[in-house]
Design an enzyme around this catalytic site. Sequence first.
Site, PDB file in Angstrom:
ATOM      1  N   ASN A 103       0.802  -1.228   0.000  1.00 29.05           N
ATOM      2  CA  ASN A 103       0.000   0.000   0.000  1.00 29.05           C
ATOM      3  C   ASN A 103       0.835   1.278   0.000  1.00 29.05           C
ATOM      4  OD1 ASN A 103      -1.568  -2.067   2.155  1.00 29.05           O
ATOM      5  ND2 ASN A 103      -2.626  -1.500   0.299  1.00 29.05           N
ATOM      6  N   VAL A 110       1.046   6.920  -0.467  1.00 31.75           N
ATOM      7  CA  VAL A 110       0.360   6.019   0.456  1.00 31.75           C
ATOM      8  C   VAL A 110      -1.068   5.784  -0.025  1.00 31.75           C
ATOM      9  CG1 VAL A 110      -0.395   5.707   2.849  1.00 31.75           C
ATOM     10  CG2 VAL A 110       1.729   6.941   2.367  1.00 31.75           C
ATOM     11  N   CYS A 111      -1.456   4.510  -0.073  1.00 32.83           N
ATOM     12  CA  CYS A 111      -2.820   4.157  -0.457  1.00 32.83           C
ATOM     13  C   CYS A 111      -3.617   3.887   0.815  1.00 32.83           C
ATOM     14  CB  CYS A 111      -2.803   2.920  -1.354  1.00 32.83           C
ATOM     15  SG  CYS A 111      -4.433   2.479  -1.949  1.00 32.83           S
ATOM     16  N   LEU A 112      -4.279   4.922   1.288  1.00 32.92           N
ATOM     17  CA  LEU A 112      -5.126   4.817   2.475  1.00 32.92           C
ATOM     18  C   LEU A 112      -6.413   5.557   2.128  1.00 32.92           C
ATOM     19  CD1 LEU A 112      -5.284   3.918   5.475  1.00 32.92           C
ATOM     20  CD2 LEU A 112      -4.342   6.147   6.080  1.00 32.92           C
ATOM     21  N   ASP A 143      -5.943  -3.470  -2.512  1.00 32.77           N
ATOM     22  CA  ASP A 143      -5.931  -2.087  -3.011  1.00 32.77           C
ATOM     23  C   ASP A 143      -4.478  -1.603  -3.062  1.00 32.77           C
ATOM     24  OD1 ASP A 143      -6.786   0.407  -3.834  1.00 32.77           O
ATOM     25  OD2 ASP A 143      -7.334   1.089  -1.828  1.00 32.77           O
TER      26      ASP A 143
END
Length: 183
Positions: A103, A110-112, A143
């Site tokens: 992520n 950052v994939c949040l 994701d």
Amino acid sequence: MIKLFSLKQQKKDGVDGAERSSSQKKASAAQLRIQKDINELNLPKTCQVDFPDPDDLLTFKLVIAPDEGFYRGGRFIFSFKVGQGYPHDPPKVKCETMVYHPNIDLEGNVCLNILREDWKPVLTINSIVYGLQYLFLEPNPEDPLNKEAAEVLQNNRRLFEQNVSKSMRGGYIGSMYFDRCLK
């Protein structure tokens, strides 16, 4: 009543509101909200916040040092840049530590979800800190930003664990070199 009379007295003395406010710098909505968020921060023991410039609360660093999971023993630094649109717009968060993580890409993005489409003004810096910490406890291969790491996590958990360990000690994963980030 007293305030009304004191305002009348100030007007009589030649001091109006414009002159008073020009001597004081007014804080923006973003500055007021970030001040509130920081005062209410409730950091887990694995996190600490650092303000390189104590006069600039809109730019700071977060250090996460997980004590369990794949990333136990690592030390990961995130930079936060809070824009003037905060809290209506989420802060910009980047991971400054190169990390083998599904992520977090190799540029530090950052994939949040709460930093993107699920951001709401009621969320706070505390929400983001806990979200980032959770990414280290439970990486989400569904994701990914780093598709290769996500694929390894889904197909060969043992190899993923070895890659994380090797990258945190400092070394190559494929052709990519990772600096040591163990505490």
